[in-house]
Enzyme design. Structure first.
Site, short mmCIF file in Angstrom:
data_model
loop_
_atom_site.label_atom_id
_atom_site.label_comp_id
_atom_site.label_asym_id
_atom_site.label_seq_id
_atom_site.Cartn_x
_atom_site.Cartn_y
_atom_site.Cartn_z
N LYS A 172 0.83 -1.21 0.00
CA LYS A 172 0.00 0.00 0.00
C LYS A 172 0.87 1.26 0.00
CE LYS A 172 -3.77 -2.55 2.10
NZ LYS A 172 -4.53 -2.95 3.27
N GLN A 209 -4.87 -1.37 9.55
CA GLN A 209 -4.69 -2.71 8.99
C GLN A 209 -5.21 -3.77 9.97
OE1 GLN A 209 -3.40 -3.40 5.81
NE2 GLN A 209 -4.09 -5.47 6.27
N ASP A 251 -11.18 2.54 3.77
CA ASP A 251 -11.55 1.12 3.67
C ASP A 251 -13.06 0.97 3.48
OD1 ASP A 251 -9.50 -0.72 3.60
OD2 ASP A 251 -9.16 -0.65 5.77
#
Ligand code: NDP
Length: 313
Positions: free
Chosen positions: A53, A97, A120
Site C-alpha cells: 500500500k 490494517q 476502507d
C-alpha cells in the site's frame, strides 16, 4: 472453449495511472492527498500488505505515512492515534490494517475513524451511504470486483448475480454494489441449501468464501462470468494435487516454495465459465488500486471546492 481470463493486473494498472493523473492535477492546485496507515504489531501478512500500500502511494504520488504501535497497544492508545489522524488536515485517508491484536476492541477503533477519511469503507456511515446509493467511500475489494466487470464490458444490469460469502468486508458490499448496478442478486453463505444449484443460476458468480478451490465446475452455468475473490495458501500436497495435478508451472513453484496461492474457484472452472479472474492476478491487484482511488476521492470530498472539479476518479 476455455474461459476468457480477466486480467486484474492490467485493469489495476489502468486505474492507478488514472489516479496518478488526478493526483498531478491536484498538485497543480497545491493539494497532495495523504494516507496514514496504522499497522499494529508484527503480523507478517499485514506487513506485506502495508508495504504494498505504501509503495502504491509512492507510485501514484500520494503522500503516505506509517504508524506502527507495538503488539501490546491498547484500545485507548489506538483511539488516541486515530483521533490525532482525524484532526490532521493533510491526512485524507486512514487505514487501520486488520487484524488488530486480541486485547484491542477492533470495532471501536474502526468506528473512531472519521467517515470522511475511512478509505476502507468499513464505517457504518459509509455502509449506510452504500446501501442508500449516496456518494461515500466503498470497500476496496468489492469496488474492484465491479471495476473488473465494468472495464471488461460484462453486462451487469438485469443479470442474475450470485455472491457466495456475506462478510462485511467483501460479500455484503459486493452484493450491494451489484444490486446498485441493477443485477438481481442472491447472497449465499455456509447455511445455504444446495449451494451448487443456487450458484448455477448465476450469470455472474462472485466467490468470497476463503476455501481453496471450493467452487467446482458443477457450481457454474456454462458461459457465466466467475469472479474469484478468494486468496488461500495451500501447503498440503494432496490438496495441491486436487487443484493443480498436471500443471507443471504450478508444480515447480509449489516444490520450490512449499505453498501456492489459490482462489476459491477450482481451476477446472476455466473449462465451463465464459470469463474468469485468475488467482493471483485477478481481484487482488484491484484492492490496492481502489485504495488509491478512495484516497483521492476522500481528498476531493473532504477538501470540497479547494480543488477543481476532477473528471472520472
Ligand atoms: P470471511 O471468513 O469473513 O467470510 C467468508 C464467508 O464465506 C462467510 O459469509 C461464510 O458463511 C461463507 N462460507 C464459508 N464456508 C462456506 C461454505 N462451505 N459454503 C458457503 N459459504 C461459506 O472471509 P472474507 O469475506 O474476509 O474473505 C473471503 C475470501 O476473500 C478469503 O479467501 C480472503 O482471503 C479473500 N479476500 C481477498 C481480498 C483480495 O484483495 N483479493 C481481500 C479480502 C478478502 P457464514 O457467514 O455463514 O459463516
Amino acid at each position: 472453449m476455455p474461459a476468457r481470463i480477466l486480467d486484474g493486473t492490467s485493469i489495476a494498472n489502468e486505474i492507478r495511472s488514472e489516479v496518478a493523473a488526478e493526483v498531478k492535477k491536484m498538485a497543480a492546485a497545491g493539494v497532495r492527498p495523504g494516507l496514514a496507515v496504522v499497522l499494529v504489531g508484527h503480523n507478517p501478512a499485514s506487513e506485506i500488505y502495508v508495504r504494498g500500500k505504501v509503495k502504491a502511494c509512492e507510485d501514484v504520488g500520494v503522500y503516505s505515512e506509517e504508524h506502527t504501535p507495538p503488539e501490546t497497544a491498547t484500545t485507548a492508545e489506538l483511539l488516541a492515534l486515530v483521533d490525532n489522524l482525524n484532526r490532521r488536515d493533510e491526512i485524507d485517508g486512514i487505514l487501520v490494517q486488520l487484524p488488530l491484536p486480541l486485547q484491542v476492541d477492533s470495532k471501536q477503533v474502526l468506528m473512531a475513524v472519521d467517515p470522511m477519511k475511512d478509505v476502507d469503507g468499513f464505517h457504518p456511515v459509509n455502509v449506510g451511504f452504500l446501501s442508500t446509493q449516496r456518494p461515500g467511500l466503498v470497500p476496496c475489494t468489492p469496488a474492484g470486483v465491479i471495476e473488473i466487470l465494468k472495464r471488461s464490458q460484462i453486462p451487469v444490469a438485469g443479470q442474475e448475480a450470485v455472491v457466495v460469502g456475506r462478510s462485511d468486508i467483501v460479500g455484503k458490499p459486493a452484493a450491494m454494489l451489484l444490486m446498485n448496478a441493477n443485477a438481481t442478486v442472491t447472497v449465499c453463505h455456509s447455511k445455504t441449501h444446495d449451494l451448487p444449484g443456487v450458484c448455477r443460476r448465476a450469470n455472474i458468480l462472485v466467490a468470497a468464501i476463503g476455501r481453496a478451490g471450493m467452487v467446482t465446475r458443477d457450481f457454474v452455468k456454462p458461459g457465466a462470468t466467475v469472479i474469484d475473490v478468494g486468496m488461500n495458501k495451500v501447503t498440503d500436497p494432496a490438496e495441491f494435487q486436487r487443484l493443480f495435478a498436471g500443471n507443471s508451472k504450478r508444480e515447480q513453484t509449489f516444490r520450490m516454495k512449499g505453498s501456492t496461492l489459490v482462489g476459491d474457484v477450482h481451476p477446472e472452472v476455466a473449462e465451463v465459465a465464459g470469463a474468469l479472474t485468475p488467482v493471483p492476478g485477478g481481484v487482488g491487484p484491484l484492492t490496492i488500486a481502489m485504495l488509491m482511488y478512495n484516497t483521492v476521492k476522500a481528498a476531493k470530498m473532504r477538501r470540497g471546492n479547494r480543488v477543481p472539479e476532477l473528471s472520472r476518479v
